[in-house]
Design a protein around this motif. Structure first.
Motif, PDB file in Angstrom:
ATOM      1  N   THR A   1       0.829  -1.212   0.000  1.00 51.35           N
ATOM      2  CA  THR A   1       0.000   0.000   0.000  1.00 51.35           C
ATOM      3  C   THR A   1       0.858   1.254   0.000  1.00 51.35           C
ATOM      4  O   THR A   1       0.443   2.291   0.501  1.00 51.35           O
ATOM      5  CB  THR A   1      -0.925   0.021   1.226  1.00 51.35           C
ATOM      6  N   LYS A   2       2.051   1.164  -0.563  1.00 51.70           N
ATOM      7  CA  LYS A   2       2.956   2.299  -0.572  1.00 51.70           C
ATOM      8  C   LYS A   2       2.489   3.306  -1.625  1.00 51.70           C
ATOM      9  O   LYS A   2       2.214   2.945  -2.764  1.00 51.70           O
ATOM     10  CB  LYS A   2       4.351   1.815  -0.903  1.00 51.70           C
ATOM     11  N   LYS A   3       2.423   4.575  -1.230  1.00 51.80           N
ATOM     12  CA  LYS A   3       2.050   5.635  -2.162  1.00 51.80           C
ATOM     13  C   LYS A   3       3.132   6.700  -2.165  1.00 51.80           C
ATOM     14  O   LYS A   3       3.738   6.994  -1.139  1.00 51.80           O
ATOM     15  CB  LYS A   3       0.727   6.285  -1.744  1.00 51.80           C
ATOM     16  N   GLU A   4       3.349   7.268  -3.331  1.00 47.10           N
ATOM     17  CA  GLU A   4       4.307   8.358  -3.439  1.00 47.10           C
ATOM     18  C   GLU A   4       3.699   9.627  -2.846  1.00 47.10           C
ATOM     19  O   GLU A   4       2.509   9.885  -3.021  1.00 47.10           O
ATOM     20  CB  GLU A   4       4.662   8.600  -4.909  1.00 47.10           C
ATOM     21  N   PRO A   5       4.500  10.433  -2.153  1.00 48.83           N
ATOM     22  CA  PRO A   5       3.969  11.680  -1.603  1.00 48.83           C
ATOM     23  C   PRO A   5       3.599  12.653  -2.718  1.00 48.83           C
ATOM     24  O   PRO A   5       4.262  12.727  -3.753  1.00 48.83           O
ATOM     25  CB  PRO A   5       5.110  12.228  -0.751  1.00 48.83           C
ATOM     26  N   VAL A   6       2.527  13.392  -2.498  1.00 43.01           N
ATOM     27  CA  VAL A   6       2.057  14.365  -3.477  1.00 43.01           C
ATOM     28  C   VAL A   6       2.499  15.745  -3.033  1.00 43.01           C
ATOM     29  O   VAL A   6       2.275  16.145  -1.891  1.00 43.01           O
ATOM     30  CB  VAL A   6       0.510  14.308  -3.587  1.00 43.01           C
ATOM     31  N   ARG A   7       3.147  16.469  -3.919  1.00 41.20           N
ATOM     32  CA  ARG A   7       3.630  17.810  -3.586  1.00 41.20           C
ATOM     33  C   ARG A   7       2.495  18.805  -3.774  1.00 41.20           C
ATOM     34  O   ARG A   7       1.874  18.855  -4.819  1.00 41.20           O
ATOM     35  CB  ARG A   7       4.803  18.165  -4.479  1.00 41.20           C
ATOM     36  N   MET A   8       2.241  19.589  -2.734  1.00 42.32           N
ATOM     37  CA  MET A   8       1.189  20.602  -2.800  1.00 42.32           C
ATOM     38  C   MET A   8       1.805  21.966  -2.546  1.00 42.32           C
ATOM     39  O   MET A   8       2.599  22.131  -1.620  1.00 42.32           O
ATOM     40  CB  MET A   8       0.109  20.335  -1.743  1.00 42.32           C
ATOM     41  N   GLU A   9       1.453  22.907  -3.383  1.00 42.32           N
ATOM     42  CA  GLU A   9       1.930  24.273  -3.185  1.00 42.32           C
ATOM     43  C   GLU A   9       0.801  25.088  -2.591  1.00 42.32           C
ATOM     44  O   GLU A   9      -0.337  25.005  -3.021  1.00 42.32           O
ATOM     45  CB  GLU A   9       2.388  24.855  -4.510  1.00 42.32           C
ATOM     46  N   LYS A  10       1.148  25.878  -1.576  1.00 47.32           N
ATOM     47  CA  LYS A  10       0.148  26.645  -0.857  1.00 47.32           C
ATOM     48  C   LYS A  10       0.610  28.087  -0.760  1.00 47.32           C
ATOM     49  O   LYS A  10       1.780  28.355  -0.476  1.00 47.32           O
ATOM     50  CB  LYS A  10      -0.031  26.045   0.549  1.00 47.32           C
ATOM     51  N   VAL A  11      -0.316  28.999  -0.959  1.00 44.78           N
ATOM     52  CA  VAL A  11       0.006  30.423  -0.869  1.00 44.78           C
ATOM     53  C   VAL A  11       0.087  30.800   0.603  1.00 44.78           C
ATOM     54  O   VAL A  11      -0.814  30.542   1.384  1.00 44.78           O
ATOM     55  CB  VAL A  11      -1.078  31.271  -1.584  1.00 44.78           C
ATOM     56  N   VAL A  12       1.237  31.416   0.974  1.00 39.53           N
ATOM     57  CA  VAL A  12       1.424  31.864   2.364  1.00 39.53           C
ATOM     58  C   VAL A  12       1.408  33.376   2.371  1.00 39.53           C
ATOM     59  O   VAL A  12       2.206  34.017   1.719  1.00 39.53           O
ATOM     60  CB  VAL A  12       2.768  31.342   2.917  1.00 39.53           C
TER      61      VAL A  12
END
Length: 45
Positions: free
Chosen positions: A27-38
């Protein structure tokens, strides 16, 4: 043996087999990169 004992043994074997099946799954999943406005106000502290 009575039917109740046979049915309980069958249910127990199915449950244990299902647990081993689920434990062995990959059940290994690759991490998903999320960009967030700071906001800049948070960086100024």
């Amino acid at each position: 043996m009575s039917r109740l004992i046979v049915a309980l043994i069958v249910i127990l074997v199915v449950l244990v087999g299902g647990l081993f099946f689920l434990a062995g799954r990959e059940t290994k999943k690759e991490p998903v990169r999320m960009e967030k406005v700071v906001p800049l106000e948070n960086l100024a502290k």
